[in-house]
Design a protein around this motif. Sequence first.
Motif, PDB file in Angstrom:
ATOM      1  N   ALA A  12      -1.028  -2.164  -5.698  1.00  0.00           N
ATOM      2  CA  ALA A  12      -2.254  -2.164  -6.504  1.00  0.00           C
ATOM      3  C   ALA A  12      -3.482  -2.231  -5.601  1.00  0.00           C
ATOM      4  CB  ALA A  12      -2.238  -3.343  -7.479  1.00  0.00           C
ATOM      5  N   ASN A  13      -3.432  -3.091  -4.592  1.00  0.00           N
ATOM      6  CA  ASN A  13      -4.566  -3.213  -3.673  1.00  0.00           C
ATOM      7  C   ASN A  13      -4.755  -1.947  -2.847  1.00  0.00           C
ATOM      8  OD1 ASN A  13      -5.142  -5.770  -4.570  1.00  0.00           O
ATOM      9  ND2 ASN A  13      -4.101  -6.815  -2.875  1.00  0.00           N
ATOM     10  N   GLN A  14      -3.674  -1.270  -2.516  1.00  0.00           N
ATOM     11  CA  GLN A  14      -3.791  -0.005  -1.792  1.00  0.00           C
ATOM     12  C   GLN A  14      -4.552   1.024  -2.622  1.00  0.00           C
ATOM     13  OE1 GLN A  14       0.138   1.248  -0.645  1.00  0.00           O
ATOM     14  NE2 GLN A  14       0.429  -0.434   0.816  1.00  0.00           N
ATOM     15  N   ARG A  15      -4.297   1.060  -3.926  1.00  0.00           N
ATOM     16  CA  ARG A  15      -5.015   1.992  -4.810  1.00  0.00           C
ATOM     17  C   ARG A  15      -6.499   1.639  -4.898  1.00  0.00           C
ATOM     18  NH1 ARG A  15       0.211   2.050  -6.848  1.00  0.00           N
ATOM     19  NH2 ARG A  15       0.923   4.090  -7.635  1.00  0.00           N
ATOM     20  N   ILE A  16      -6.793   0.338  -4.952  1.00  0.00           N
ATOM     21  CA  ILE A  16      -8.196  -0.093  -4.997  1.00  0.00           C
ATOM     22  C   ILE A  16      -8.909   0.306  -3.703  1.00  0.00           C
ATOM     23  CG2 ILE A  16      -9.706  -2.111  -5.043  1.00  0.00           C
ATOM     24  CD1 ILE A  16      -7.604  -3.457  -6.872  1.00  0.00           C
ATOM     25  N   ILE A  17      -8.227   0.102  -2.550  1.00  0.00           N
ATOM     26  CA  ILE A  17      -8.823   0.462  -1.253  1.00  0.00           C
ATOM     27  C   ILE A  17      -9.107   1.959  -1.208  1.00  0.00           C
ATOM     28  CG2 ILE A  17      -8.347   0.636   1.220  1.00  0.00           C
ATOM     29  CD1 ILE A  17      -6.770  -2.016   0.944  1.00  0.00           C
ATOM     30  N   ASP A  18      -8.158   2.778  -1.671  1.00  0.00           N
ATOM     31  CA  ASP A  18      -8.351   4.229  -1.658  1.00  0.00           C
ATOM     32  C   ASP A  18      -9.491   4.647  -2.581  1.00  0.00           C
ATOM     33  OD1 ASP A  18      -6.538   4.837   0.247  1.00  0.00           O
ATOM     34  OD2 ASP A  18      -4.978   5.601  -1.084  1.00  0.00           O
ATOM     35  N   ALA A  19      -9.600   3.973  -3.735  1.00  0.00           N
ATOM     36  CA  ALA A  19     -10.697   4.292  -4.664  1.00  0.00           C
ATOM     37  C   ALA A  19     -12.050   3.977  -4.016  1.00  0.00           C
ATOM     38  CB  ALA A  19     -10.526   3.509  -5.962  1.00  0.00           C
ATOM     39  N   LEU A  20     -12.146   2.834  -3.344  1.00  0.00           N
ATOM     40  CA  LEU A  20     -13.391   2.466  -2.668  1.00  0.00           C
ATOM     41  C   LEU A  20     -13.712   3.435  -1.536  1.00  0.00           C
ATOM     42  CD1 LEU A  20     -12.967  -1.423  -2.519  1.00  0.00           C
ATOM     43  CD2 LEU A  20     -14.530  -0.113  -3.982  1.00  0.00           C
ATOM     44  N   ILE A  21     -12.664   3.888  -0.805  1.00  0.00           N
ATOM     45  CA  ILE A  21     -12.876   4.852   0.284  1.00  0.00           C
ATOM     46  C   ILE A  21     -13.396   6.169  -0.270  1.00  0.00           C
ATOM     47  CG2 ILE A  21     -11.655   6.281   1.987  1.00  0.00           C
ATOM     48  CD1 ILE A  21      -9.872   3.833   2.551  1.00  0.00           C
ATOM     49  N   SER A  22     -12.810   6.646  -1.380  1.00  0.00           N
ATOM     50  CA  SER A  22     -13.241   7.916  -1.985  1.00  0.00           C
ATOM     51  C   SER A  22     -14.684   7.828  -2.473  1.00  0.00           C
ATOM     52  CB  SER A  22     -12.313   8.279  -3.141  1.00  0.00           C
ATOM     53  OG  SER A  22     -11.017   8.553  -2.671  1.00  0.00           O
ATOM     54  N   ALA A  23     -14.988   6.712  -3.126  1.00  0.00           N
ATOM     55  CA  ALA A  23     -16.352   6.536  -3.626  1.00  0.00           C
ATOM     56  C   ALA A  23     -17.351   6.481  -2.478  1.00  0.00           C
ATOM     57  CB  ALA A  23     -16.430   5.264  -4.472  1.00  0.00           C
ATOM     58  N   PRO A  51     -17.449   7.959 -10.220  1.00  0.00           N
ATOM     59  CA  PRO A  51     -16.338   7.178 -10.800  1.00  0.00           C
ATOM     60  C   PRO A  51     -15.125   8.051 -11.119  1.00  0.00           C
ATOM     61  CG  PRO A  51     -18.421   6.636 -11.853  1.00  0.00           C
ATOM     62  CD  PRO A  51     -18.674   7.856 -11.048  1.00  0.00           C
ATOM     63  N   ALA A  52     -15.406   9.240 -11.674  1.00  0.00           N
ATOM     64  CA  ALA A  52     -14.292  10.126 -12.020  1.00  0.00           C
ATOM     65  C   ALA A  52     -13.550  10.593 -10.772  1.00  0.00           C
ATOM     66  CB  ALA A  52     -14.815  11.324 -12.805  1.00  0.00           C
ATOM     67  N   LEU A  53     -14.282  10.869  -9.691  1.00  0.00           N
ATOM     68  CA  LEU A  53     -13.658  11.334  -8.453  1.00  0.00           C
ATOM     69  C   LEU A  53     -12.794  10.233  -7.836  1.00  0.00           C
ATOM     70  CD1 LEU A  53     -13.380  13.530  -6.302  1.00  0.00           C
ATOM     71  CD2 LEU A  53     -15.400  12.592  -5.179  1.00  0.00           C
ATOM     72  N   ALA A  54     -13.313   8.993  -7.819  1.00  0.00           N
ATOM     73  CA  ALA A  54     -12.551   7.889  -7.232  1.00  0.00           C
ATOM     74  C   ALA A  54     -11.258   7.646  -8.006  1.00  0.00           C
ATOM     75  CB  ALA A  54     -13.399   6.625  -7.200  1.00  0.00           C
ATOM     76  N   ALA A  55     -11.370   7.621  -9.344  1.00  0.00           N
ATOM     77  CA  ALA A  55     -10.176   7.419 -10.170  1.00  0.00           C
ATOM     78  C   ALA A  55      -9.215   8.602 -10.048  1.00  0.00           C
ATOM     79  CB  ALA A  55     -10.582   7.205 -11.627  1.00  0.00           C
ATOM     80  N   TYR A 117     -17.004  15.487   1.829  1.00  0.00           N
ATOM     81  CA  TYR A 117     -16.193  14.475   1.134  1.00  0.00           C
ATOM     82  C   TYR A 117     -14.768  14.469   1.682  1.00  0.00           C
ATOM     83  CZ  TYR A 117     -12.970  12.579  -2.268  1.00  0.00           C
ATOM     84  OH  TYR A 117     -11.951  11.888  -2.858  1.00  0.00           O
ATOM     85  N   PHE A 118     -14.184  15.650   1.829  1.00  0.00           N
ATOM     86  CA  PHE A 118     -12.812  15.726   2.356  1.00  0.00           C
ATOM     87  C   PHE A 118     -12.722  15.067   3.729  1.00  0.00           C
ATOM     88  CE2 PHE A 118     -10.192  18.109   5.408  1.00  0.00           C
ATOM     89  CZ  PHE A 118      -8.941  17.682   4.991  1.00  0.00           C
ATOM     90  N   VAL A 119     -13.676  15.393   4.609  1.00  0.00           N
ATOM     91  CA  VAL A 119     -13.631  14.847   5.967  1.00  0.00           C
ATOM     92  C   VAL A 119     -13.755  13.327   5.939  1.00  0.00           C
ATOM     93  CG1 VAL A 119     -14.792  14.785   8.202  1.00  0.00           C
ATOM     94  CG2 VAL A 119     -14.513  16.967   6.996  1.00  0.00           C
ATOM     95  N   PHE A 120     -14.748  12.814   5.217  1.00  0.00           N
ATOM     96  CA  PHE A 120     -14.991  11.376   5.199  1.00  0.00           C
ATOM     97  C   PHE A 120     -13.859  10.613   4.508  1.00  0.00           C
ATOM     98  CE2 PHE A 120     -19.782  12.496   5.215  1.00  0.00           C
ATOM     99  CZ  PHE A 120     -19.726  12.679   6.592  1.00  0.00           C
ATOM    100  N   ALA A 121     -13.367  11.151   3.391  1.00  0.00           N
ATOM    101  CA  ALA A 121     -12.309  10.462   2.656  1.00  0.00           C
ATOM    102  C   ALA A 121     -11.010  10.421   3.463  1.00  0.00           C
ATOM    103  CB  ALA A 121     -12.069  11.153   1.312  1.00  0.00           C
ATOM    104  N   PHE A 122     -10.696  11.543   4.099  1.00  0.00           N
ATOM    105  CA  PHE A 122      -9.458  11.590   4.893  1.00  0.00           C
ATOM    106  C   PHE A 122      -9.540  10.644   6.093  1.00  0.00           C
ATOM    107  CE2 PHE A 122      -7.218  13.648   8.515  1.00  0.00           C
ATOM    108  CZ  PHE A 122      -5.926  13.362   8.103  1.00  0.00           C
ATOM    109  N   VAL A 123     -10.686  10.684   6.782  1.00  0.00           N
ATOM    110  CA  VAL A 123     -10.858   9.787   7.926  1.00  0.00           C
ATOM    111  C   VAL A 123     -10.805   8.330   7.485  1.00  0.00           C
ATOM    112  CG1 VAL A 123     -12.482   9.017   9.703  1.00  0.00           C
ATOM    113  CG2 VAL A 123     -12.120  11.457   9.319  1.00  0.00           C
TER     114      VAL A 123
END
Length: 658
Positions: A12-23, A51-55, A117-123
């Motif tokens: 669950a925390n991994q999903r939250i971390i990924d959502a924050l990274i995407s945002a 919000p939609a992109l992060a989710a 976005y792709f570059v920053f989110a992936f990094v």
Amino acid sequence: MRRIHFELYTTANQRIIDALISASAFYLAYELRFDGHIPVASAHQLWLVLPALAAGQVVLSSMLRLYRLVWRYIGLADALILARGYMLSATILLAARFALISITPQLCVPVSICIMYFVFAFVGAIGARALRRLQYEGMPSKAWNGKQLRRILLVGAGRAGAMLAKEIACRDDLKPVGFLDDDSNKLGAVINGLRVLGPIDALALAVAEHGVEEVVICMAKEHRNALKKIWAICESLPIRARIVPAFEEILEGKASIAAYRDVQIADLLEREPLKPHFGDPEVLRAYRGRRVLITGGGGSIGSELACQLAALEPQELVLLDKDENGLNDTCVRLRTLQTNATIYPVVADLRMLPRLQEVFSRFRPDIVFHAAAHKHVYLMEMNPCEAVLNNVFGTRNLMETGLRFGMRRFVLISTDKAVKPTCIMGATKRLCEMLVQAQRLSVGQQANRLFCCVRFGNVIGSRGSVVPIFQKQIVRGEPITLTHPDVERFLMTIPEAVSLLIQAGTLGAAGEIFVLDMGKPVRIVSLARNLIELSGLRPGFDIPIRITKLQNGEKLSEELLDTSREELAPTQFEKVGRVRCESFDVRAFMERLGVLEAAAWEGNAEGALRIIEDFDIGFRSAPVAATGGARAESVAAEQNAKDVESPVGLAELAPARP
């Protein structure tokens, strides 16, 4: 008060971390796109889509099963899988931009934003997972824990070396300093953060320059010449050398890549060492729950015998020896093993019959392994009466006392020197074999009285073994001395010999002799040359090989079978053979023993030697005071110069404690 444990990296925390990274990546893309001054319209677009992109990113990663990748083990393959997932999300965002351009222009994200976005989110995703791996591998704590790190050098920069470097990165007590590898293409390369320092020949230099405390050989399929070379160099430094398990052991779950072991003398054999087969039901049944007595329990064979028997669940292990130091070493070794057997160390001399009777009266062993004996050829040549009293009559005392107190099984450990003996030690061991065979007359084939002899040659690693002696001579720059260039010996490791000995001990019934399959004999001069070359020196130039002369009682080569009197038959164990012997007059044999005992107690060496000749075992005496190779040379003339023995001071002169 109960302590609360918080686990950061749950699913669950991994999903939250990924959502924050995407945002954060999406927001940062807008900030960079507009140089920190986001227009009102674009800001409205940002907060609508974010919000939609992060989710959506979390949902897409879940659908692609990216959360099955374990963060603390993130590697290149995982990074590629992660890149595909984030590439897909950026592609969907880009496709939505063109699909919505005519419907809702305010939701059309610029192409540059999609790419950034792709570059920053992936990094960001890779960075979060890399931080988790660093945390798992203990990098921060390793740098600040203040512990003294053991500096190790890895030999072999292939797959096994890379795996080991990765595995030990999380250890807080080790510091790998680099690799050595003979592949010139890898020289100077960096693998998992470690540099390839040079070829294997640079081992001694690398150890000195980097303060190496331990060498680990990381070759999945070790070349024996390379192993010999590394082992020789490490011995001469001296420094500890260890080796990783084979990949087969890792795949079968028997070991991990980091469970490296010491380089053993067995690695120098030109064959694969035999492995103990303790799963045999007959072997387990023979020893489980029994009271076992081992004479010579402080010697090389006796100590290993105690350790291997301890794994077969005996009720008691009684270790008897007159050498208190060796006996203490064996007891210390046994304490490190997990065994339910009760261990009793006993200091006693087999020649003292009252003491022996007291020991048997107290412990009443079911099984006796007789490994105690005077073994050194040249010493026994100078003390023949002592050899007779200890070896022959100590064995007689042991058997007779054991029979009196209910012993069920007796196993005599014999030697190849008992075959056509040219030395007093070999002659006394042949008489011991005949003593065991003579028991057929008194106890015959009774099911509760089982006797046998087990005959084998030299073992590597025993006291005074040839390899460490040669190593010390090489390090000191001294000549290696051999008594003859054609000396050869059967060689086997102590664990191999003891494993087969335990198997053979289950077969005895009526005084049989069993012989261990020791492979082909090895020329000692070839072994000496090999060790000199593996130490980076030249035989005959840097280290001379000096030929002296044969000593009293020595042979050029040993035999495990007297083909003129004995035949070899198979047994149920592949590496154990049964010897069919000629019968002999037991009554005359026992009468002659009485005369021999009297001469030995009187110290009449010449008389004792003449009496041993009368036993018709092929032994011919020479004057006790003779020097050099007198006896060996006289016997060699009779045997066409075939039977004259090995270099002075080698363990290969005699079996290990028998």
